[in-house]
Design an enzyme around this catalytic site. Structure first.
Site, short mmCIF file in Angstrom:
data_model
loop_
_atom_site.label_atom_id
_atom_site.label_comp_id
_atom_site.label_asym_id
_atom_site.label_seq_id
_atom_site.Cartn_x
_atom_site.Cartn_y
_atom_site.Cartn_z
N ILE A 1 11.62 7.45 2.80
CA ILE A 1 10.49 7.90 1.97
C ILE A 1 10.59 9.40 1.71
O ILE A 1 10.37 9.86 0.57
CB ILE A 1 9.15 7.51 2.64
CG1 ILE A 1 9.08 5.99 2.78
CG2 ILE A 1 7.97 8.04 1.83
CD1 ILE A 1 7.91 5.47 3.61
N THR B 1 7.68 10.65 9.26
CA THR B 1 8.40 10.22 10.47
C THR B 1 7.77 8.94 10.99
O THR B 1 6.65 8.61 10.62
CB THR B 1 8.28 11.29 11.58
OG1 THR B 1 6.92 11.30 12.03
CG2 THR B 1 8.66 12.67 11.09
N CYS C 1 1.08 10.15 4.74
CA CYS C 1 1.20 8.74 4.29
C CYS C 1 2.09 8.00 5.27
O CYS C 1 2.66 6.97 4.91
CB CYS C 1 1.82 8.66 2.90
SG CYS C 1 0.64 8.77 1.59
N ALA C 2 2.26 8.55 6.49
CA ALA C 2 3.17 7.90 7.45
C ALA C 2 2.35 7.15 8.50
O ALA C 2 2.16 5.94 8.38
CB ALA C 2 4.09 8.93 8.07
N ARG C 3 1.85 7.85 9.50
CA ARG C 3 1.03 7.21 10.53
C ARG C 3 -0.02 8.19 11.04
O ARG C 3 0.27 9.38 11.24
CB ARG C 3 1.88 6.77 11.73
CG ARG C 3 2.59 5.44 11.51
CD ARG C 3 1.59 4.28 11.43
NE ARG C 3 2.23 3.01 11.18
CZ ARG C 3 2.53 2.51 9.96
NH1 ARG C 3 2.25 3.19 8.87
NH2 ARG C 3 3.08 1.32 9.84
N GLU D 1 -7.95 2.58 12.44
CA GLU D 1 -8.14 2.07 11.07
C GLU D 1 -8.97 0.80 11.10
O GLU D 1 -8.60 -0.14 11.81
CB GLU D 1 -6.78 1.81 10.41
CG GLU D 1 -6.01 3.10 10.22
CD GLU D 1 -4.68 2.93 9.48
OE1 GLU D 1 -4.28 1.79 9.18
OE2 GLU D 1 -4.04 3.96 9.20
N HIS E 1 -5.13 3.13 3.80
CA HIS E 1 -3.76 2.68 4.11
C HIS E 1 -3.18 1.86 2.95
O HIS E 1 -2.88 0.68 3.09
CB HIS E 1 -3.75 1.87 5.41
CG HIS E 1 -2.39 1.81 6.06
ND1 HIS E 1 -2.21 1.75 7.42
CD2 HIS E 1 -1.12 1.78 5.53
CE1 HIS E 1 -0.92 1.67 7.70
NE2 HIS E 1 -0.24 1.70 6.57
N GLY F 1 -0.39 2.78 1.10
CA GLY F 1 0.99 3.15 0.74
C GLY F 1 1.84 1.99 0.26
O GLY F 1 2.62 2.11 -0.67
N ALA F 2 1.69 0.83 0.92
CA ALA F 2 2.54 -0.32 0.58
C ALA F 2 1.80 -1.31 -0.30
O ALA F 2 2.32 -2.40 -0.57
CB ALA F 2 3.00 -1.00 1.86
N1 LIG Z 1 1.30 4.49 4.25
C1 LIG Z 1 2.02 3.38 4.20
O1 LIG Z 1 1.54 2.34 3.79
C2 LIG Z 1 3.45 3.41 4.63
C3 LIG Z 1 4.40 2.63 3.93
C4 LIG Z 1 5.74 2.64 4.37
C5 LIG Z 1 6.09 3.39 5.47
N2 LIG Z 1 5.14 4.11 6.14
C6 LIG Z 1 5.49 4.95 7.29
O2 LIG Z 1 6.24 6.05 6.79
C7 LIG Z 1 7.08 6.55 7.83
C8 LIG Z 1 8.47 6.82 7.32
O3 LIG Z 1 9.06 5.64 6.81
P1 LIG Z 1 10.60 5.64 6.30
O4 LIG Z 1 10.86 4.30 5.73
O5 LIG Z 1 10.89 6.86 5.51
O6 LIG Z 1 11.33 5.75 7.71
P2 LIG Z 1 12.83 6.22 7.99
O7 LIG Z 1 13.18 5.64 9.32
O8 LIG Z 1 13.71 5.94 6.83
O9 LIG Z 1 12.69 7.81 8.11
C9 LIG Z 1 12.05 8.43 9.17
C10 LIG Z 1 12.77 9.73 9.45
O10 LIG Z 1 12.03 10.46 10.41
C11 LIG Z 1 12.99 11.18 11.18
N3 LIG Z 1 12.39 11.68 12.41
C12 LIG Z 1 12.29 11.07 13.62
N4 LIG Z 1 11.73 11.92 14.51
C13 LIG Z 1 11.46 13.07 13.84
C14 LIG Z 1 10.89 14.32 14.21
N5 LIG Z 1 10.46 14.55 15.46
N6 LIG Z 1 10.78 15.28 13.27
C15 LIG Z 1 11.21 15.06 12.01
N7 LIG Z 1 11.78 13.92 11.60
C16 LIG Z 1 11.89 12.92 12.50
C17 LIG Z 1 14.10 10.17 11.39
O11 LIG Z 1 15.29 10.83 11.77
C18 LIG Z 1 14.18 9.52 10.02
O12 LIG Z 1 15.15 10.16 9.19
C19 LIG Z 1 6.97 5.53 8.97
O13 LIG Z 1 6.02 5.99 9.90
C20 LIG Z 1 6.42 4.30 8.29
O14 LIG Z 1 5.75 3.46 9.17
C21 LIG Z 1 3.83 4.14 5.74
O1 LIG Z 2 4.78 0.85 7.75
C1 LIG Z 2 4.48 0.25 6.72
O2 LIG Z 2 5.22 -0.59 6.18
C2 LIG Z 2 3.20 0.60 6.02
O3 LIG Z 2 2.35 1.33 6.82
C3 LIG Z 2 2.53 -0.52 5.33
O4 LIG Z 2 1.65 -1.21 6.17
P1 LIG Z 2 0.95 -2.54 5.59
O5 LIG Z 2 2.02 -3.56 5.44
O6 LIG Z 2 -0.09 -2.90 6.60
O7 LIG Z 2 0.35 -2.18 4.26
#
Ligand SMILES: NC(=O)c1ccc[n+]([C@@H]2O[C@H](COP(=O)([O-])OP(=O)(O)OC[C@H]3O[C@@H](n4cnc5c(N)ncnc54)[C@H](O)[C@@H]3O)[C@@H](O)[C@H]2O)c1
Ligand SMILES: O=C(O)[C@H](O)COP(=O)(O)O
Length: 371
Positions: A156, A207, A234-236, A265, A283, A285-286
């Site tokens: 992301i 992250t 938008c991560a956690r 949440e 929440h 994002g997805a």
């Molecule tokens: N809001 C939503 O609905 C939504 C949707 C999809 C993903 N997410 C969340 O987004 C986040 C990222 O997803 P992604 O697919 O890019 O994951 P990814 O695994 O591709 O990327 C995460 C990156 O974080 C890095 N990382 C780990 N520890 C770290 C630190 N201490 N400092 C800096 N970087 C660090 C890793 O090396 C990796 O490159 C996850 O928490 C995921 O759950 C949220």
């Molecule tokens: O990590 C994820 O994939 C996102 O946070 C999306 O969560 P959701 O599937 O509950 O929308």
């Protein structure tokens, strides 16, 4: 891989209907029961072979110990922080996710929040609905020429970088695993967090949630930022410490926050949601048709592949002939290593196919316990 017998699957959240359809086409009986309370889930799960979840189902050690037949927990999405992976692995239960299915959607929402923060779009829209015409109150600032700090340069983070570069932002970042050479190729200059904090006009975190990322932005790090820095999560929930964020908003050290995720949440403590400089989403994002279709389809195909004894990484049909999976391996002493697996299918127009596989360490938690 030896075939695994999966005859029944429980889907405990709203997952795209293709998931159920694919499983059923392959002879698996599917029950959909969304919104179960913990006790209901513990009572329901005991006879199922598989469980499909999104982020709301908390698959903790109690749920896992109540599941007598469970062989697979499929996460139709990315984060598996709602699953006790250690407890599952100890019981021989495989935990699978679909990490690239919602990447674009999460990146696009992040960009929407960055843009909304720069121009107060939600606040101005709300004011219009209340019958006002207030042009002064919502004076914004251009993104052009501003510095965006991206903490976490994985799937992301990379997509956010390229999109915000098109607005003329300078993108800098930090990631302990993705190398500076790789991110330089996408226009992101890497540096230490100490160097990054004071340079950013905007910061976005991407992250996973794990002990080393809890409170990445906290009182101490907010104090190192430019006054008025704007932040997006938008991560956690918890990667930006919520109490510290509220303090930073009140002192104006933080000029605004875009939040899609919360520690709890839905959040019972409403102080961040109600803050005038906070834009928040439940929440989302997805939550796009495309992301849900990919994640629902992918997790079903992965389960079917497993039943047929095919490779765990062979089922993904999207992302340009590239399949990605994360394998979470708990080691001794509470250490967890996440291995990224990427299978590339290279096809030339007339001749044969070639497959390559890349394995890389994505994160290592608690590694100090090994020394
Ligand atoms: N809001 C939503 O609905 C939504 C949707 C999809 C993903 N997410 C969340 O987004 C986040 C990222 O997803 P992604 O697919 O890019 O994951 P990814 O695994 O591709 O990327 C995460 C990156 O974080 C890095 N990382 C780990 N520890 C770290 C630190 N201490 N400092 C800096 N970087 C660090 C890793 O090396 C990796 O490159 C996850 O928490 C995921 O759950 C949220
Ligand atoms: O990590 C994820 O994939 C996102 O946070 C999306 O969560 P959701 O599937 O509950 O929308």
């Amino acid at each position: 891989m030896a075939p695994i017998s999966i005859q029944t699957v429980l889907i405990s959240e709203s997952v795209d209907p293709r998931c159920k359809a694919i499983l059923e086409e392959n002879g698996i009986r599917v029950t959909e029961k969304p919104n179960m309370k913990r006790d209901e889930l513990m009572a329901e799960i005991k006879d199922y072979d598989g469980l499909v979840v999104r982020s709301a189902t908390k698959v903790n050690a109690d749920v896992i110990s109540a599941a007598h037949n469970l062989k697979i927990i499929g996460r139709a999405g990315t984060g598996v922080d709602n699953v006790d992976v250690d407890a599952a692995t100890k019981k021989g239960i495989i935990v699978m996710n679909t990490p690239s299915g919602n990447t674009i959607s999460a990146a696009e929402l992040t960009c929407a929040l960055l843009m909304s923060l720069s121009r107060n779009v939600p606040q101005a829209a709300m004011s219009m609905k209340q019958g006002n015409w207030d042009r002064k109150k919502f004076m914004g600032a251009e993104l052009y020429g501003k510095v965006l700090g991206i903490v976490g340069l994985g799937r992301i983070g990379k997509e956010v970088a390229s999109r915000m570069q098109s607005f003329g932002m300078r993108t800098i970042g930090y990631d302990p695993i993705t190398t500076p050479e790789v991110t330089a190729g996408w226009g992101v200059e890497q540096m230490s967090l100490e160097q990054l904090w004071p340079q950013c006009d905007y910061i976005t975190v991407h992250t996973p949630l794990m002990p080393s990322t809890v409170g990445l932005l906290c009182d101490e790090t907010f104090a190192k930022c430019k006054k008025g820095v704007k932040v997006v999560n938008c991560a956690r929930g918890g990667i930006i410490d919520e109490a510290a964020l509220l303090r930073a908003l009140e002192s104006r050290q933080c000029g605004g926050a875009g939040l899609d995720v919360f520690v709890e949440e839905p959040p019972k403590n409403r102080s961040l949601v109600e803050h005038p400089n906070v834009i928040s989403c439940p929440h989302l994002g997805a939550s796009t048709k495309e992301a849900q279709a990919r994640c629902g389809e992918d997790i079903a195909l992965q389960i079917v592949d497993m039943v047929k004894g095919k490779s765990l990484v062979g089922a993904n049909k999207h992302s340009y002939n590239t399949c990605q999976r994360d394998l979470m391996l708990p080691l001794d002493h509470g250490v967890t290593v996440v291995i990224g697996v990427q299978l590339n299918r290279l096809t030339s127009t007339q001749t044969s196919e070639k497959f390559t596989m890349e394995l890389y360490v994505k994160s290592l938690t608690n590694c100090h316990a090994l020394v």
